[in-house]
Design a protein around this motif. Structure first.
Motif, mmCIF file in Angstrom:
data_model
loop_
_atom_site.group_PDB
_atom_site.id
_atom_site.type_symbol
_atom_site.label_atom_id
_atom_site.label_comp_id
_atom_site.label_asym_id
_atom_site.label_seq_id
_atom_site.Cartn_x
_atom_site.Cartn_y
_atom_site.Cartn_z
ATOM 1 N N ILE A 252 30.596 -40.837 -3.641
ATOM 2 C CA ILE A 252 29.664 -40.463 -4.708
ATOM 3 C C ILE A 252 28.510 -41.448 -4.786
ATOM 4 N N LEU A 253 28.837 -42.732 -4.712
ATOM 5 C CA LEU A 253 27.855 -43.787 -4.960
ATOM 6 C C LEU A 253 26.884 -43.993 -3.808
ATOM 7 N N MET A 254 27.360 -43.822 -2.576
ATOM 8 C CA MET A 254 26.585 -44.304 -1.429
ATOM 9 C C MET A 254 26.039 -43.217 -0.515
ATOM 10 N N SER A 255 26.204 -41.956 -0.874
ATOM 11 C CA SER A 255 25.615 -40.889 -0.053
ATOM 12 C C SER A 255 24.196 -40.594 -0.528
ATOM 13 N N ASP A 256 23.396 -39.997 0.349
ATOM 14 C CA ASP A 256 22.032 -39.610 -0.042
ATOM 15 C C ASP A 256 22.067 -38.517 -1.104
ATOM 16 N N TRP A 257 22.968 -37.559 -0.924
ATOM 17 C CA TRP A 257 23.126 -36.469 -1.879
ATOM 18 C C TRP A 257 24.601 -36.296 -2.212
ATOM 19 N N VAL A 258 24.877 -35.930 -3.450
ATOM 20 C CA VAL A 258 26.227 -35.550 -3.868
ATOM 21 C C VAL A 258 26.141 -34.120 -4.373
ATOM 22 N N ASN A 259 27.098 -33.302 -3.975
ATOM 23 C CA ASN A 259 27.119 -31.969 -4.564
ATOM 24 C C ASN A 259 28.544 -31.562 -4.899
ATOM 25 N N THR A 260 28.650 -30.664 -5.857
ATOM 26 C CA THR A 260 29.917 -30.007 -6.127
ATOM 27 C C THR A 260 29.759 -28.549 -5.716
ATOM 28 N N VAL A 261 30.878 -27.829 -5.769
ATOM 29 C CA VAL A 261 30.901 -26.504 -5.158
ATOM 30 C C VAL A 261 30.632 -25.378 -6.146
ATOM 31 N N SER A 262 30.034 -25.717 -7.292
ATOM 32 C CA SER A 262 29.473 -24.714 -8.203
ATOM 33 C C SER A 262 28.517 -25.412 -9.153
ATOM 34 N N PRO A 263 27.482 -24.741 -9.622
ATOM 35 C CA PRO A 263 26.526 -25.355 -10.557
ATOM 36 C C PRO A 263 27.171 -25.801 -11.869
ATOM 37 N N THR A 264 28.080 -24.996 -12.426
ATOM 38 C CA THR A 264 28.698 -25.368 -13.697
ATOM 39 C C THR A 264 29.556 -26.619 -13.555
ATOM 40 N N TYR A 265 30.310 -26.733 -12.445
ATOM 41 C CA TYR A 265 31.154 -27.916 -12.240
ATOM 42 C C TYR A 265 30.302 -29.173 -12.075
ATOM 43 N N ALA A 266 29.121 -29.047 -11.490
ATOM 44 C CA ALA A 266 28.228 -30.203 -11.348
ATOM 45 C C ALA A 266 27.839 -30.752 -12.716
#
Length: 495
Positions: free
Chosen positions: A209-223
């Motif tokens: 989570i901390l060190m990647s260029d982008w973080v994503n989750t697998v649905s907009p609501t969960y993000a």
């Protein structure tokens, strides 16, 4: 683009849950959009019998726990995967049968920390083109805690590929003691609350989570949900930080429409689509599903509704709520229930007891069966998915594709994919399933009874079925959203 997709499981090679379905489908979607993709995962013992055209590409050493580990990389093909598979072979770490994370006794493998640290280090060597493969990706797409160290280790490299870390489930943090951190000889400046230390342990999830260029989750609501303490498991601070940076996004999963498609599913008795043969075919598929349990012919021929459940038997999936309401529903209706899954011993026992108590009304299969999962989607009338939280969920999308109306809790990807069958939504032709908004047995029971009542209104039910089956949940749209992210990062890096 050249994309290295790193994962700890991928269907059809190895599967414990939704991560495998995504890892088996998204790389192929990237490939269909004219990208060059390599799928890399550990060479577990059971994988070898599922691959063909195997050849060794390279071998090299990486650091394990106070030792050097010999790694070999094999290239292989697998039926159902359109991308080349690269298998990271370390026999003493990965050549074990069964579940990739758990021993036969059901406990985590004692050396999981070293196993996935070594895998991550091997992925970094491949990504930096240091192992003689003459191939360097533009993007490394990593998934869940098992690959969390990959983006972290790549921050130490000059001229590195860009990185994306996908969270499929915040509940699994990849926590290991400080002794593992020390024995892996990771940089000491990481051992802070602002780094990958998490309440005295190392968290591989936090590293990703901390060190990647982008973080994503697998649905907009969960993000959005994971930025609140209720869903963040103590990591709301770092997630809010990534959100504030504009680096946390939600991209809805797709489904593999070659595999989950009632028009050509080889596991089901009769094929159908929204326009042709749906009603008759679902009746035949229901009979085929019930025959699995050798039920009396009058039960198999009965028109009564069947409610299906396929999933892990754990509180996250709301199985405790189901067990609280099922006696009342069985007493008040003629519905039948089919359960396919495994998990906590107390839930497995409770379901088995129910099956004994209601032998023609409750059918239970403890374990996972891909064939049976498909038969449930095609043969059940409703699909029960009362998850307390659900990063995306795939079964509700499978259900919609098969005309099996989902009954879901309003959370995560379930909220993003199911339109509640309110009077207004039915009238407008947008309803696709049934939703309750409070994770309580009372809310579940009333929603389930409402669904069973609407089942008797044939024309309304078929209208909702057709609406659900017309929604396109293929991977193309989602893959394009991922690629847009990569292009955005690449542009910023060049600036």
């Amino acid at each position: 683009m050249k994309i290295l997709f790193a994962t700890s499981e991928a269907h059809p090679l190895i599967k414990t849950g939704g991560l495998a379905d995504v890892s088996g489908s998204l790389p192929s979607a990237y490939t269909k959009l004219k990208n060059h993709v390599k799928l890399v995962l550990p060479a577990y013992g059971d994988i070898w019998e599922k691959v063909t055209v195997v050849r060794e590409l390279t071998d090299f050493m990486v650091g394990g726990c106070n030792r050097d580990v010999h790694v070999r990389v094999f290239k292989a093909k697998a039926e159902g995967l359109q991308t080349p598979v690269w298998l990271v072979d370390v026999p003493d770490l990965f050549n074990r049968p069964g579940n990739p994370y758990l021993s036969p006794e059901g406990d985590d493998w004692w050396d999981n920390g070293e196993r996935y640290a070594v895998f991550s280090k091997a992925v970094v060597e491949i990504a930096m083109n240091r192992v003689g493969l003459d191939w360097q990706p533009d993007v490394v797409h990593t998934n869940d805690w098992q690959t969390g160290l990959v983006p972290a280790l790549l921050t130490l490299e000059p001229k590195r590929p860009q990185t994306l870390f996908t969270i499929h489930n915040m509940a699994y943090a990849g926590l290991f003691p400080k002794s593992l951190f020390e024995s892996l000889q990771l940089p000491w400046h990481w051992w802070t609350p602002e780094g990958i230390e998490f309440y005295g342990n190392m968290s591989m999830l936090k590293a990703g989570i901390l060190m990647s260029d982008w973080v994503n989750t697998v649905s907009p609501t969960y993000a959005k949900e994971i930025c609140f303490p209720e869903y963040a498991y103590g990591m709301e601070g770092v997630l809010q930080q990534r959100q504030d940076e504009g680096r946390l996004v939600g991209i809805l999963n797709g489904i593999d429409q070659d595999v989950w498609n009632p028009k050509k599913d080889h596991y089901i008795r009769r094929h159908y689509d929204s326009e042709k043969g749906r009603v008759a075919a679902k009746k035949e598929n229901k009979k085929d599903l019930l025959r699995f349990w050798d039920l009396p012919e009058e039960v198999i021929e009965s028109p009564t509704p069947v409610v299906g459940f396929v999933g892990r038997l754990v509180p996250q999936k709301g199985i405790d709520l189901v067990l609280e309401v099922i006696h009342d529903v069985l007493e008040q209706t003629d519905a039948r229930f089919v359960f396919v899954g495994s998990g906590s011993a107390n839930y497995e026992y409770a379901l088995s007891e129910l099956a004994h108590q209601y032998p023609n009304r409750v059918m239970v299969y403890i374990g996972y069966s891909e064939a049976l999962a498909h038969k449930v989607e095609a043969g059940a009338d409703m699909f029960l998915m009362p998850s307390r939280f659900e990063p995306c969920g795939l079964n509700q999308m499978y259900s919609l594709a098969y005309g099996t109306l989902p009954i879901v809790h309003h959370t995560g990807g379930l909220a993003d994919t199911v339109v509640n069958a309110t009077e207004e939504n039915i009238k407008e032709g947008t309803a696709t399933g049934f939703m309750f908004y409070d994770p309580s047995s009372h809310a579940l029971k009333s929603t389930l009874l409402h669904a069973l009542f609407l089942y008797t209104k044939t024309r309304t039910w078929q209208k909702i079925q057709k609406t659900g089956m017309s929604v396109d949940f293929g991977w193309k749209k989602s893959a394009k959203q991922y690629l847009d992210l990569f292009k955005k990062t690449d542009k910023k890096n060049k600036e």
